[in-house]
Scaffold this motif. Structure first.
Motif, PDB file in Angstrom:
ATOM      1  N   ALA A 223       0.833  -1.209   0.000  1.00  0.00           N
ATOM      2  CA  ALA A 223       0.000   0.000   0.000  1.00  0.00           C
ATOM      3  C   ALA A 223       0.867   1.258   0.000  1.00  0.00           C
ATOM      4  O   ALA A 223       0.586   2.221  -0.728  1.00  0.00           O
ATOM      5  CB  ALA A 223      -0.926  -0.007   1.214  1.00  0.00           C
ATOM      6  N   THR A 224       1.935   1.249   0.808  1.00  0.00           N
ATOM      7  CA  THR A 224       2.813   2.425   0.872  1.00  0.00           C
ATOM      8  C   THR A 224       3.500   2.669  -0.463  1.00  0.00           C
ATOM      9  O   THR A 224       3.561   3.812  -0.957  1.00  0.00           O
ATOM     10  CB  THR A 224       3.866   2.236   1.968  1.00  0.00           C
ATOM     11  OG1 THR A 224       3.195   2.150   3.236  1.00  0.00           O
ATOM     12  CG2 THR A 224       4.847   3.402   1.992  1.00  0.00           C
ATOM     13  N   LEU A 225       4.024   1.607  -1.069  1.00  0.00           N
ATOM     14  CA  LEU A 225       4.704   1.758  -2.357  1.00  0.00           C
ATOM     15  C   LEU A 225       3.725   2.207  -3.441  1.00  0.00           C
ATOM     16  O   LEU A 225       4.081   3.021  -4.309  1.00  0.00           O
ATOM     17  CB  LEU A 225       5.362   0.437  -2.744  1.00  0.00           C
ATOM     18  CG  LEU A 225       6.546   0.020  -1.860  1.00  0.00           C
ATOM     19  CD1 LEU A 225       7.018  -1.376  -2.243  1.00  0.00           C
ATOM     20  CD2 LEU A 225       7.696   1.019  -1.970  1.00  0.00           C
ATOM     21  N   ARG A 226       2.512   1.692  -3.400  1.00  0.00           N
ATOM     22  CA  ARG A 226       1.502   2.118  -4.384  1.00  0.00           C
ATOM     23  C   ARG A 226       1.216   3.609  -4.242  1.00  0.00           C
ATOM     24  O   ARG A 226       1.130   4.346  -5.242  1.00  0.00           O
ATOM     25  CB  ARG A 226       0.217   1.306  -4.194  1.00  0.00           C
ATOM     26  CG  ARG A 226      -0.952   1.811  -5.032  1.00  0.00           C
ATOM     27  CD  ARG A 226      -2.205   0.977  -4.826  1.00  0.00           C
ATOM     28  NE  ARG A 226      -2.606   0.866  -3.446  1.00  0.00           N
ATOM     29  CZ  ARG A 226      -3.249   1.819  -2.763  1.00  0.00           C
ATOM     30  NH1 ARG A 226      -3.543   2.984  -3.352  1.00  0.00           N
ATOM     31  NH2 ARG A 226      -3.594   1.642  -1.511  1.00  0.00           N
ATOM     32  N   GLN A 227       1.069   4.062  -3.006  1.00  0.00           N
ATOM     33  CA  GLN A 227       0.762   5.473  -2.785  1.00  0.00           C
ATOM     34  C   GLN A 227       1.899   6.379  -3.256  1.00  0.00           C
ATOM     35  O   GLN A 227       1.655   7.464  -3.803  1.00  0.00           O
ATOM     36  CB  GLN A 227       0.481   5.696  -1.295  1.00  0.00           C
ATOM     37  CG  GLN A 227      -0.827   5.079  -0.828  1.00  0.00           C
ATOM     38  CD  GLN A 227      -0.905   4.927   0.680  1.00  0.00           C
ATOM     39  OE1 GLN A 227       0.011   5.322   1.410  1.00  0.00           O
ATOM     40  NE2 GLN A 227      -1.994   4.328   1.153  1.00  0.00           N
ATOM     41  N   ARG A 228       3.136   5.917  -3.084  1.00  0.00           N
ATOM     42  CA  ARG A 228       4.276   6.747  -3.472  1.00  0.00           C
ATOM     43  C   ARG A 228       4.368   6.944  -4.977  1.00  0.00           C
ATOM     44  O   ARG A 228       4.901   7.957  -5.451  1.00  0.00           O
ATOM     45  CB  ARG A 228       5.571   6.110  -2.950  1.00  0.00           C
ATOM     46  CG  ARG A 228       5.788   6.305  -1.472  1.00  0.00           C
ATOM     47  CD  ARG A 228       7.086   5.687  -1.030  1.00  0.00           C
ATOM     48  NE  ARG A 228       7.267   5.831   0.409  1.00  0.00           N
ATOM     49  CZ  ARG A 228       8.191   5.182   1.113  1.00  0.00           C
ATOM     50  NH1 ARG A 228       9.020   4.342   0.488  1.00  0.00           N
ATOM     51  NH2 ARG A 228       8.293   5.365   2.404  1.00  0.00           N
ATOM     52  N   VAL A 229       3.900   5.957  -5.736  1.00  0.00           N
ATOM     53  CA  VAL A 229       4.027   6.060  -7.190  1.00  0.00           C
ATOM     54  C   VAL A 229       2.782   6.703  -7.815  1.00  0.00           C
ATOM     55  O   VAL A 229       2.729   6.910  -9.023  1.00  0.00           O
ATOM     56  CB  VAL A 229       4.284   4.662  -7.813  1.00  0.00           C
ATOM     57  CG1 VAL A 229       2.997   3.846  -7.876  1.00  0.00           C
ATOM     58  CG2 VAL A 229       4.940   4.769  -9.183  1.00  0.00           C
ATOM     59  N   THR A 230       1.807   7.034  -6.966  1.00  0.00           N
ATOM     60  CA  THR A 230       0.534   7.554  -7.475  1.00  0.00           C
ATOM     61  C   THR A 230       0.411   9.046  -7.198  1.00  0.00           C
ATOM     62  O   THR A 230       0.209   9.478  -6.059  1.00  0.00           O
ATOM     63  CB  THR A 230      -0.646   6.812  -6.815  1.00  0.00           C
ATOM     64  OG1 THR A 230      -0.480   5.409  -6.990  1.00  0.00           O
ATOM     65  CG2 THR A 230      -1.962   7.241  -7.444  1.00  0.00           C
ATOM     66  N   SER A 231       0.532   9.841  -8.242  1.00  0.00           N
ATOM     67  CA  SER A 231       0.350  11.293  -8.121  1.00  0.00           C
ATOM     68  C   SER A 231      -1.121  11.638  -8.295  1.00  0.00           C
ATOM     69  O   SER A 231      -1.797  11.072  -9.168  1.00  0.00           O
ATOM     70  CB  SER A 231       1.165  12.032  -9.187  1.00  0.00           C
ATOM     71  OG  SER A 231       2.535  11.730  -9.060  1.00  0.00           O
ATOM     72  N   PRO A 232      -1.647  12.543  -7.482  1.00  0.00           N
ATOM     73  CA  PRO A 232      -3.052  12.939  -7.645  1.00  0.00           C
ATOM     74  C   PRO A 232      -3.342  13.412  -9.070  1.00  0.00           C
ATOM     75  O   PRO A 232      -2.596  14.210  -9.636  1.00  0.00           O
ATOM     76  CB  PRO A 232      -3.205  14.084  -6.633  1.00  0.00           C
ATOM     77  CG  PRO A 232      -2.128  13.833  -5.615  1.00  0.00           C
ATOM     78  CD  PRO A 232      -0.982  13.253  -6.383  1.00  0.00           C
ATOM     79  N   LYS A 233      -4.388  12.899  -9.647  1.00  0.00           N
ATOM     80  CA  LYS A 233      -4.856  13.252 -10.991  1.00  0.00           C
ATOM     81  C   LYS A 233      -3.843  12.905 -12.081  1.00  0.00           C
ATOM     82  O   LYS A 233      -3.920  13.416 -13.198  1.00  0.00           O
ATOM     83  CB  LYS A 233      -5.221  14.740 -11.066  1.00  0.00           C
ATOM     84  CG  LYS A 233      -6.336  15.135 -10.121  1.00  0.00           C
ATOM     85  CD  LYS A 233      -6.705  16.607 -10.263  1.00  0.00           C
ATOM     86  CE  LYS A 233      -7.825  16.989  -9.306  1.00  0.00           C
ATOM     87  NZ  LYS A 233      -8.205  18.418  -9.426  1.00  0.00           N
ATOM     88  N   GLY A 234      -2.878  12.009 -11.750  1.00  0.00           N
ATOM     89  CA  GLY A 234      -1.892  11.609 -12.738  1.00  0.00           C
ATOM     90  C   GLY A 234      -2.293  10.348 -13.484  1.00  0.00           C
ATOM     91  O   GLY A 234      -3.418   9.836 -13.347  1.00  0.00           O
ATOM     92  N   THR A 235      -1.358   9.829 -14.291  1.00  0.00           N
ATOM     93  CA  THR A 235      -1.670   8.655 -15.126  1.00  0.00           C
ATOM     94  C   THR A 235      -1.913   7.403 -14.288  1.00  0.00           C
ATOM     95  O   THR A 235      -2.823   6.614 -14.573  1.00  0.00           O
ATOM     96  CB  THR A 235      -0.508   8.394 -16.101  1.00  0.00           C
ATOM     97  OG1 THR A 235       0.709   8.188 -15.364  1.00  0.00           O
ATOM     98  CG2 THR A 235      -0.327   9.567 -17.046  1.00  0.00           C
ATOM     99  N   THR A 236      -1.101   7.221 -13.244  1.00  0.00           N
ATOM    100  CA  THR A 236      -1.276   6.042 -12.397  1.00  0.00           C
ATOM    101  C   THR A 236      -2.616   6.096 -11.684  1.00  0.00           C
ATOM    102  O   THR A 236      -3.318   5.086 -11.574  1.00  0.00           O
ATOM    103  CB  THR A 236      -0.137   5.943 -11.354  1.00  0.00           C
ATOM    104  OG1 THR A 236       1.113   5.954 -12.037  1.00  0.00           O
ATOM    105  CG2 THR A 236      -0.253   4.666 -10.555  1.00  0.00           C
ATOM    106  N   GLN A 237      -2.985   7.274 -11.211  1.00  0.00           N
ATOM    107  CA  GLN A 237      -4.273   7.438 -10.539  1.00  0.00           C
ATOM    108  C   GLN A 237      -5.421   7.078 -11.481  1.00  0.00           C
ATOM    109  O   GLN A 237      -6.399   6.439 -11.068  1.00  0.00           O
ATOM    110  CB  GLN A 237      -4.443   8.869 -10.036  1.00  0.00           C
ATOM    111  CG  GLN A 237      -5.721   9.092  -9.219  1.00  0.00           C
ATOM    112  CD  GLN A 237      -5.688   8.329  -7.917  1.00  0.00           C
ATOM    113  OE1 GLN A 237      -4.822   8.567  -7.082  1.00  0.00           O
ATOM    114  NE2 GLN A 237      -6.615   7.397  -7.746  1.00  0.00           N
ATOM    115  N   ALA A 238      -5.294   7.464 -12.735  1.00  0.00           N
ATOM    116  CA  ALA A 238      -6.360   7.150 -13.705  1.00  0.00           C
ATOM    117  C   ALA A 238      -6.508   5.640 -13.864  1.00  0.00           C
ATOM    118  O   ALA A 238      -7.638   5.120 -13.914  1.00  0.00           O
ATOM    119  CB  ALA A 238      -6.035   7.798 -15.049  1.00  0.00           C
ATOM    120  N   ALA A 239      -5.382   4.930 -13.944  1.00  0.00           N
ATOM    121  CA  ALA A 239      -5.439   3.479 -14.077  1.00  0.00           C
ATOM    122  C   ALA A 239      -6.022   2.833 -12.826  1.00  0.00           C
ATOM    123  O   ALA A 239      -6.864   1.928 -12.904  1.00  0.00           O
ATOM    124  CB  ALA A 239      -4.045   2.934 -14.365  1.00  0.00           C
TER     125      ALA A 239
END
Length: 274
Positions: A223-239
């Motif tokens: 969960a921590t690693l996922r959150q670190r790679v996820t920018s708000p409103k970014g590409t990862t967040q969209a996926a």
């Protein structure tokens, strides 16, 4: 390490043998019984272990007996091993999915020290994950010897209840296939959007490898690693939002539960057929 005999010389047995020898085990103390002549020749040539076509010959005098045959074969194999098992009373290690310790003891005709475990296929490259459960007749030294055998293939953990091995089977036993499916899906998605098959496959596989290494080496939670790679409103967040909208967690939970229930059913099927 006391003399150890493998009944069955398939992929998992070969992985364990290779790992043990890498960790200093002497080939002369390892015996393998396997009906396929080509497999025996390969084991003898590659690892220098003693090979047999007869299970009783391989098991003679063994202090550790690894049952590495398919679940459907376990009852017949155990019954043929009764004389030598009752004579030497080795610690039994079973890697057959779904087969309960009580069944193994009954087929071997006596109260015996039995360790049941569930390794997975990455054991073949020394990156396995194995859970073990021991019955009350397994001594502390025997537990240590059983763990030593499985440590050669990767991570080992003990579980306090045998029923938890059904969940282990669903998680790490079957788990590599889930990740292969995910990588396959990523590869196909990228290919459909214009990447070459070769490039999509290489990037998807390396991404899986890198993510796995980060989980192990960083000591951080997924969960921590996922959150670190996820920018708000970014590409990862969209996926991730798309996954969430399609109830990804529920899909995974149902799949793991289906595998767990199938592990239980395997035992029941064997009970009714024997």
């Amino acid at each position: 390490m006391n003399r150890i005999a493998f009944i069955g010389g398939g992929n998992m047995a070969t992985a364990l043998i290779a790992g043990m020898i890498r960790h200093g085990a002497q080939p002369g103390g390892i015996a393998v019984a396997e009906p396929r002549a080509e497999a025996l020749q390969e084991l003898s040539r590659e690892y220098g272990v003693a090979t047999y076509t007869n299970n009783l010959d391989a098991a003679e005098g063994a202090a550790i007996l690894v049952l590495a045959v398919k679940p459907q074969m376990m009852a017949d194999v155990c019954r043929t091993l009764r004389p030598v098992v009752q004579k030497y009373r080795p610690v039994i290690i079973s890697i057959a999915a779904g087969i309960r310790i009580a069944q193994i003891e009954r087929w071997l005709d006596g109260a015996l020290p039995v360790v049941r475990c569930m390794p997975n296929t990455p054991a073949m490259i020394g990156a396995g994950a194995t859970a073990l459960f021991a019955n009350g007749r397994v001594s502390a030294p025997q537990r240590a010897e059983a763990q030593h055998v499985l440590d050669a293939a990767g991570l080992t953990v003990w579980v306090p209840e045998e029923d938890q091995l059904d969940t282990v089977t669903a998680l790490s036993g079957s788990g590599p296939a889930y990740f292969f499916l995910m990588v396959e899906a990523l590869e196909n998605a990228a290919f459909s959007q214009g990447l070459s098959r070769e490039t999509a496959r290489a990037l998807a596989a390396q991404t899986a490898l890198g993510a796995g290494r980060m989980l192990i080496e960083s000591g951080e939670s997924a969960a921590t690693l996922r959150q670190r790679v996820t920018s708000p409103k970014g590409t990862t967040q969209a996926a991730l939002d798309s996954f969430r909208n399609d109830h990804f967690n529920a899909i995974v939970a149902r799949a793991v539960d289906a595998a767990r229930r199938r592990g239980f059913d395997l035992s029941e099927d064997m009970e009714s057929n024997t």
